[in-house]
Scaffold this motif. Structure first.
Motif, PDB file in Angstrom:
ATOM      1  N   ALA A 182       0.858  -1.126  -0.017  1.00 34.46           N
ATOM      2  CA  ALA A 182       0.071   0.177  -0.040  1.00 34.46           C
ATOM      3  C   ALA A 182       0.918   1.290  -0.073  1.00 34.46           C
ATOM      4  N   GLU A 183       2.134   1.066   0.723  1.00 34.27           N
ATOM      5  CA  GLU A 183       2.855   2.470   0.706  1.00 34.27           C
ATOM      6  C   GLU A 183       3.862   2.531  -0.428  1.00 34.27           C
ATOM      7  N   PHE A 184       4.235   1.633  -1.222  1.00 41.71           N
ATOM      8  CA  PHE A 184       5.175   1.756  -2.127  1.00 41.71           C
ATOM      9  C   PHE A 184       4.919   1.295  -3.566  1.00 41.71           C
ATOM     10  N   GLY A 185       3.642   0.699  -3.656  1.00 37.30           N
ATOM     11  CA  GLY A 185       3.237   0.112  -4.904  1.00 37.30           C
ATOM     12  C   GLY A 185       3.958  -1.173  -5.086  1.00 37.30           C
ATOM     13  N   ARG A 186       3.016  -2.119  -6.137  1.00 31.48           N
ATOM     14  CA  ARG A 186       3.472  -3.539  -6.252  1.00 31.48           C
ATOM     15  C   ARG A 186       4.930  -3.499  -6.522  1.00 31.48           C
ATOM     16  N   GLU A 187       5.394  -2.685  -7.520  1.00 36.96           N
ATOM     17  CA  GLU A 187       6.728  -3.009  -8.181  1.00 36.96           C
ATOM     18  C   GLU A 187       7.897  -2.823  -6.862  1.00 36.96           C
ATOM     19  N   ARG A 188       7.790  -1.978  -6.390  1.00 35.75           N
ATOM     20  CA  ARG A 188       8.592  -1.718  -5.164  1.00 35.75           C
ATOM     21  C   ARG A 188       8.600  -2.826  -4.195  1.00 35.75           C
ATOM     22  N   ALA A 189       7.269  -3.268  -3.941  1.00 35.36           N
ATOM     23  CA  ALA A 189       6.896  -4.149  -2.620  1.00 35.36           C
ATOM     24  C   ALA A 189       7.595  -5.736  -3.376  1.00 35.36           C
ATOM     25  N   GLN A 190       7.381  -5.745  -4.454  1.00 35.34           N
ATOM     26  CA  GLN A 190       7.984  -7.235  -4.798  1.00 35.34           C
ATOM     27  C   GLN A 190       9.487  -7.100  -4.746  1.00 35.34           C
ATOM     28  N   ALA A 191      10.260  -5.992  -5.213  1.00 33.79           N
ATOM     29  CA  ALA A 191      11.484  -6.211  -4.911  1.00 33.79           C
ATOM     30  C   ALA A 191      11.771  -6.356  -3.499  1.00 33.79           C
ATOM     31  N   ILE A 192      11.202  -5.389  -2.587  1.00 38.39           N
ATOM     32  CA  ILE A 192      11.538  -5.591  -1.277  1.00 38.39           C
ATOM     33  C   ILE A 192      11.145  -6.792  -0.637  1.00 38.39           C
ATOM     34  N   PHE A 193      10.120  -7.608  -1.187  1.00 35.32           N
ATOM     35  CA  PHE A 193       9.723  -8.668  -0.856  1.00 35.32           C
ATOM     36  C   PHE A 193      10.907  -9.908  -1.224  1.00 35.32           C
ATOM     37  N   ASP A 194      11.369  -9.900  -2.349  1.00 31.79           N
ATOM     38  CA  ASP A 194      12.406 -10.815  -2.857  1.00 31.79           C
ATOM     39  C   ASP A 194      13.739 -10.707  -2.001  1.00 31.79           C
ATOM     40  N   LEU A 195      13.932  -9.339  -1.538  1.00 30.21           N
ATOM     41  CA  LEU A 195      15.205  -9.273  -0.380  1.00 30.21           C
ATOM     42  C   LEU A 195      14.707  -9.636   0.918  1.00 30.21           C
ATOM     43  N   ALA A 196      13.782  -9.133   1.627  1.00 27.37           N
ATOM     44  CA  ALA A 196      13.554  -9.675   2.686  1.00 27.37           C
ATOM     45  C   ALA A 196      13.112 -10.868   3.356  1.00 27.37           C
TER      46      ALA A 196
END
Length: 424
Positions: free
Chosen positions: A89-103
């Motif tokens: 919700a805060e960063f949008g799906r594209e950035r969220a996917q990148a954050i998810f992949d790392l975290a």
């Protein structure tokens, strides 16, 4: 968890694997990369840099794993303090996917290091987030469904009537069991990383406190102990000590004191926690606990917002144990310790770069997995591969208000407010 040595009378220190204390830096040295801090972040950064063919020196002001890395609860919780719903919700799906992949990918990085270097750290699978109230369980189910639907991460919803599969105690209203999470002996993991780093060529100096690095533009000069160090790049991995070495970063975190105990071995341990999962509830001031390899209950409970420790740490934590496991109200406590966790304003890790200096701190009590990744991301950035590092470095951060003298008191007022809500 940073802290003085009198707070580190821990079960982990008592059961640590053999490690030969390294001499302090006592001369002039030079290297490609200087790493300041001998915890998970610094050790993984040093190891990853050495694997890339760089010459590396690691400076630790105390001993390897002295801070949070060697005295935390040992809970391996995938992700960050924010849910993926909040991140999306805060960063949008594209950035969220990148954050998810790392975290969430940090789970595999820790497992890989343990397997690759044969680190004996009592690693076990399974983590339960326990719902303190029915409303918490409703929110957990929504988060788990969102995580599975949009990011493919499957965790198990544990209905209230099934909570006994994992825990007998606490009166919890269901929870989320993540088989990809788990728990381990954190100090032995740190020592395993240190040994792997040495084998890769890293020179480690303990009992060597670094002063503020001076970046000349072509190299960085560091006074450390009675020696000096010249490096092309510096990686700051000192967490709650970061502000003492880099004052411009001080106001991005505040230290929160946590305290942990280890009971005597429990004959009925498997009845209390049948699945042997690590457990953390979802209160703002949470309880977190697990079984050690020798069937002790390792329990962290309560927080203090002043750095003076309780007169009796065991008594301070015992009342929280009794709330969850009344049958253990009088259980013998063999070890009691504590330290400080570096917390950011938004509870996300603070990473970045200033010239030839890279830094990562403020893991906000959620760093047992992400710190290994953070070190590796900084190693990538040192050799010019910035894309994954920038995913975290571009997270928004603001300073705690109040400056040097008022930041901590103001933060304490806010933390006390949220702690109060747990009791309402």
């Amino acid at each position: 968890m940073s802290g003085s040595s009198d707070l580190n009378q821990s079960y982990y220190a008592a059961t640590a694997q053999a490690w030969e204390t390294q001499a302090a830096l006592a001369c002039a040295e030079d290297c490609d990369v200087a790493v300041i801090g001998g915890g998970f972040t610094g050790l993984s950064a040093a190891l990853a840099c050495a694997e890339k063919g760089l010459s590396v020196i690691l400076l630790e002001a105390q001993t390897i794993g002295f801070g949070a890395s060697g005295r935390n609860g040992g809970q391996l919780i995938p992700g960050l303090r924010w849910s993926m719903q909040e991140i999306d919700a805060e960063f949008g799906r594209e950035r969220a996917q990148a954050i998810f992949d790392l975290a969430y990918g940090a789970v595999d990085r820790v497992k890989h290091r343990i397997a690759e270097h044969h680190i004996q750290c009592d690693a076990k699978a399974g983590h339960l987030e326990a719902a303190y109230r029915p409303a918490h369980f409703d929110a957990m189910q929504r988060d788990a469904a969102f995580l599975a639907q949009h990011f493919g991460w499957e965790a198990q919803i544990v209905q209230p009537q099934d909570i006994g599969r994992h825990i007998h105690g606490g009166g919890y209203h269901g929870g989320i069991y993540d088989p990809q999470g788990g728990h381990f002996h954190p100090l032995n993991y740190a020592l395993g990383l240190a040994q792997a780093a040495q084998k890769a060529g890293v020179r480690i100096y303990e009992n060597t406190a670094a002063q503020t690095p001076a970046d000349t533009g072509t190299h960085v000069q560091i006074r450390a102990g009675v020696g000096t160090l010249a490096a092309k790049h510096v990686i700051m991995a000192a967490d709650t000590w970061t502000g003492g070495i880099a004052p411009e970063l001080r106001s991005y975190t505040v230290p929160i004191m946590n305290y942990i105990i280890a009971t005597a071995p429990l004959p009925d341990a498997d009845q209390l926690l049948p699945s042997d999962a690590a457990v953390a509830d979802c209160r703002f001031v949470l309880n977190y606990f697990r079984l050690s390899a020798d069937k002790r209950l390792i329990f962290g409970g309560g927080e203090k917002y002043v750095q003076t420790p309780p007169t009796d740490i065991g008594a301070f934590v015992r009342k929280h144990i009794a709330e969850v496991f009344p049958s253990l109200a009088d259980v013998p406590i063999d070890y009691a310790w504590g330290g400080a966790v570096g917390v950011t304003m938004n509870r996300l890790p603070h990473m970045g770069r200033k010239g030839n200096l890279f830094y990562a701190h403020g893991f906000s009590g959620h760093g047992a997995l992400v710190t290994t990744l953070a070190g590796e991301l900084m190693a990538e950035a040192v050799v010019g591969t910035m894309s994954r590092f920038d995913v975290f470095a571009n997270l928004p951060h603001i300073r705690f208000p109040g400056g040097k003298w008022l930041a901590r008191p103001l933060a304490t007022l806010g933390l006390l407010y949220y702690a109060m809500l747990d009791r309402l």
